[in-house]
Design an enzyme around this catalytic site. Sequence first.
Site, PDB file in Angstrom:
ATOM      1  N   HIS B 469      -5.030   4.791   2.792  1.00 15.54           N
ATOM      2  CA  HIS B 469      -4.888   4.057   1.529  1.00 15.54           C
ATOM      3  C   HIS B 469      -3.473   4.172   0.933  1.00 15.54           C
ATOM      4  CE1 HIS B 469      -6.555   7.512  -1.299  1.00 15.54           C
ATOM      5  NE2 HIS B 469      -5.756   7.995  -0.387  1.00 15.54           N
ATOM      6  N   GLU B 470      -3.165   3.249   0.056  1.00 11.29           N
ATOM      7  CA  GLU B 470      -1.835   3.159  -0.578  1.00 11.29           C
ATOM      8  C   GLU B 470      -0.720   3.038   0.468  1.00 11.29           C
ATOM      9  OE1 GLU B 470      -2.733   2.544  -3.262  1.00 11.29           O
ATOM     10  OE2 GLU B 470      -4.289   3.896  -3.944  1.00 11.29           O
ATOM     11  N   GLY B 471      -0.981   2.255   1.501  1.00 12.67           N
ATOM     12  CA  GLY B 471       0.010   2.049   2.562  1.00 12.67           C
ATOM     13  C   GLY B 471      -0.267   2.972   3.725  1.00 12.67           C
TER      14      GLY B 471
END
Lengths: 618, 618
Positions: B469-471
């Site tokens: 998550h978040e990249g």
Amino acid sequence: MGQGLRAAIDFLLYEWLRVQALTTRARYADHSRETFDAVLDTCERIAREKYAPFNRLVDTEEPRFDGEKVILPAATHEAWKAYAESGMLSAAQDYDVGGMQLPYTIEAAGNAFFAAASVSIGAGMLTVGNANLLMAHGTPAQRRAFALPELAGRFSGTMCLSEPQAGSSLSDITTRAVPDGDGYEADPLGPRYRLRGNKMWISAGEHELTDNIVHLVLAKIPGPDGRLPPGVKGISLFIVPKRLVDAEGRLTGQRNDVALAGLNHKCGWRGTTNTLLNFGEGRYPVTGAAFGSGLDGRGAGAIGYRVGAPGEGLRYMFHMMNEARIGVGMAATMLGMAGYRASLDYARTRTQGRPIGPAGKDPAQPPVPIIQHADVKRMLLAQKAYCEGALALQLYCARLVDEQRTGDTAAADEARLLLEVLTPIAKSWPSEWCLEANSLAIQVHGGYGYTRDFPVEQYWRDNRLNMIHEGTHGIQALDLLGRKVLMEQGRGLALLGARIAATVAQAREEPALAAHAQALADAWDAVLAATRAAWADGDPTAALANAVPYMQAFGHTVIAWMWLDVARVAARGDGPAHRGRLQACRYFFHYELPRIEPWLRVVRTRDLTCAEMPDEAF
Amino acid sequence: MGQGLRAAIDFLLYEWLRVQALTTRARYADHSRETFDAVLDTCERIAREKYAPFNRLVDTEEPRFDGEKVILPAATHEAWKAYAESGMLSAAQDYDVGGMQLPYTIEAAGNAFFAAASVSIGAGMLTVGNANLLMAHGTPAQRRAFALPELAGRFSGTMCLSEPQAGSSLSDITTRAVPDGDGYEADPLGPRYRLRGNKMWISAGEHELTDNIVHLVLAKIPGPDGRLPPGVKGISLFIVPKRLVDAEGRLTGQRNDVALAGLNHKCGWRGTTNTLLNFGEGRYPVTGAAFGSGLDGRGAGAIGYRVGAPGEGLRYMFHMMNEARIGVGMAATMLGMAGYRASLDYARTRTQGRPIGPAGKDPAQPPVPIIQHADVKRMLLAQKAYCEGALALQLYCARLVDEQRTGDTAAADEARLLLEVLTPIAKSWPSEWCLEANSLAIQVHGGYGYTRDFPVEQYWRDNRLNMIHEGTHGIQALDLLGRKVLMEQGRGLALLGARIAATVAQAREEPALAAHAQALADAWDAVLAATRAAWADGDPTAALANAVPYMQAFGHTVIAWMWLDVARVAARGDGPAHRGRLQACRYFFHYELPRIEPWLRVVRTRDLTCAEMPDEAF
């Protein structure tokens, strides 16, 4: 693409290992490529129909105990039934006990399909290992009463080693076996004892899949002073059936005093019950009266029949344990393969983003399948290199088993010794790297891979068990560096070196492989140098302080050898599958094999950074 | 032993980073070591009382949707309440909006306790990030109506970027925002749009923890031809509240058209709802009538208020995204620390086996705590090195945020640029290596670690999210090698090199650290050489083909720097805690830093083994 699991197995069996040549041996004379293929077809079909569709189900419907019985999903019963009916339980046995006299290599390859489809739904591996132990070390009556019903699928089997307080330290087990009355030696099923103790981590320890469960239990026989003999030399082996049987293996109607004390609730591998069992706690008391004249009812406890000689229990158990370790390696490999195939399918169909190119990304172009992104290819190729490399090792080891069983004396002895050295690698390497493959399979899926709507997170959870059971990573490493590379004056290590050298010599002739051949030769030299340096002064504390990094380097070198040997064959063919094998080999030599230097460095220098860390400094 | 998480944090904050010196700055003038400690005490206490006891509960009682509401355990409500009441949501804000003007470093350290206690029970991080974005880029009315209620704990916040079909490829989002009638620009809350589209992976996207949820949504405004502008430059940012509010942030009683389309069922991190949201599907139709004169009810869809200028959405979102990435790194670090502490406790109390010694194992001796076994020490020391090294990096980055906020112009600019370079490492490195730490924590526990009776398997499952998550890892690597090391003509990379060189110069003065100093200098040179070689001809295809191995090597070098700098301070003290830090540093330099060579080798040679693998060859 025609390169699924079956294609990978077919190539390794027939083009690389050339197992069809085994049919020239007397034991396998009735077999042919056709009969081998028929077995593989059957396994593939049953796994597809009876295993794969229920893999998520057994993860969510864990075994539960209703106070009397362990409840398993109907699908688990169906899977067991289909497996038993397939004949795979006795596939490698002699014709005269109902077997197929199938080479072990084909048996192992066939079982691979079940592990890939649903690793935890089946309990076949332990049952076959249990029966094999009894066929090798049991009396004719023990074979008839216990092993043959296992091979027919009527009974199933366990191995009971660990205890809650002892874990891997078998010398500390406290399960006690005392002779059951004066006539204890006269029982037709073998010297009869009463057992009391607790056994932990017993897979398939309680269920209703079969009429009976044959527990093979390590226990100690107290000496004249009533004390248990110290160390592993005091361990004996006993057959402790869940339900008592007569000399023909028929149930007597009497339950033995083996009681379920608890189910372990695991992170994964949930289709298999894993139990704490109490032997002789009195929940199912067995009195002497039911057992005829030789019994007097003394010594409450579970009835157990000794296998072989007292004090030899661990040696017999290793018959089963070594099979189980290779089985664990195959399970880990197949979980890796299942994740690899799932993420490959996903990467071919999921569109997202655009390739990086000299012109930069052009948002006006449509998104591409993610398999076109270099980093996705890296994650897929790493998985292929880990899992197909591990599969090659598993099948290579299986072929050694066949050599041990049917080769001439010298070849059989060489195979035995090579298996001794390779077993810790066959168990540990896939447990670590095919788990890493499963993590990459999740990563290829992005957020979807972290959800339970896709299979890969379960493969990863299931696979985490494999570094633990049947001897942890640390135990395997001590076995390798502390025992296997030293045994018979290093003859096993030398034999392995000779086989690696043979592959190196052949690969040097292929221009595309010559550089890899040199890299492998150098790697093996580095492993040997580290082995010598570790044991330079014979002090096991310093030698074994970095046994796990040693095993990691050894394992990577062995898999590099596998890949080079596979590539040697692939280089002679063409087509995309061979191209893929050559590329996976190149991946392994460029990205993986260079990792051994940091691992070997701490072994070579006998680095004591970890060993010298004081408890209070953590 | 007094060396729990708090001791580790105290040392890093006060002895290593010397954050007490921040109190000389005007913004923090009211603060002191005592006020900092009071914040940490409060966080530690709430985490212990309201978070830790319920960590397993939120794993087993997943969020569920009853058709109207998302049901969360009562413990989750209690945890949110306690967190909001602690004031941590607005800890770093100005006094005049109710904040404490706490340094960000102390805020981050305080939040660490919550992540260690129960990473998924809380949703504070996104709410603060959301509010911070609005405080920076929103209008005064938007701040008042949305950000201040978030900072007070009445509202919570989300970030809505991904869409089911687009994943990480934000240029492909299709959520559409059209002006809501002629008077759309006159709304007091900002230019008003109607949004339609689907957003995937939205954490805390639906729940009843707060009166309202403030969604920050990326969407595209169609051009005059009705088509969405291509690429990321066409993306704008919108505030889309779950419930509509007036200009003071009071609920109007009208629900906005944001509908839960599904809950994601995850492998771990189950305490946080993760959702698919439909914007403007019509389930909660919003007509114009409720909104006063400027509205005419045209353009069905969810009401959204544009933040800032059209087309600048992604830039604003990166304000929040960078915070979220560092937050992910801290969460990963704390999951690692939690597993480290749990396995350390276990290893100190579990007895099993005997140490290997020159005399061999004597089974007559009693078993020892397993922490005395060299391989258990190795697994514990590796965890310590990974997790405390990662924690040092997290706090170092937090200290850079404070410098960016309160330093002089040159120092603030330098801090900004260093943060740009370090953010992908702060996010990716703990995600990978503190996950590995969790796997080691399981391994220390043996079979018990694989059961749900111990916490470590959950830490491992929870932590697996952080590489996604978040990249994802791949996205972070492209950001690092494709953007961050190149930006401003490599000035960020040079700044980092200067800081590393400063540590190297100081460490050379310490005899015990001189060899490590040289190793770090060599490692940094190797990173620089690989960076240059990757970009030798400017072709991004070849340069970025091995971006992930590059990031792994870069990360290991950064953590080695952290350890050397920590050891420099520890070497001046004594006592077991300092001894432990020096030993962990030595572990990192002996066992970990040498791993960078295989990673850098493929970068330096621009190895295209993976990139050139044809699809059909897999």
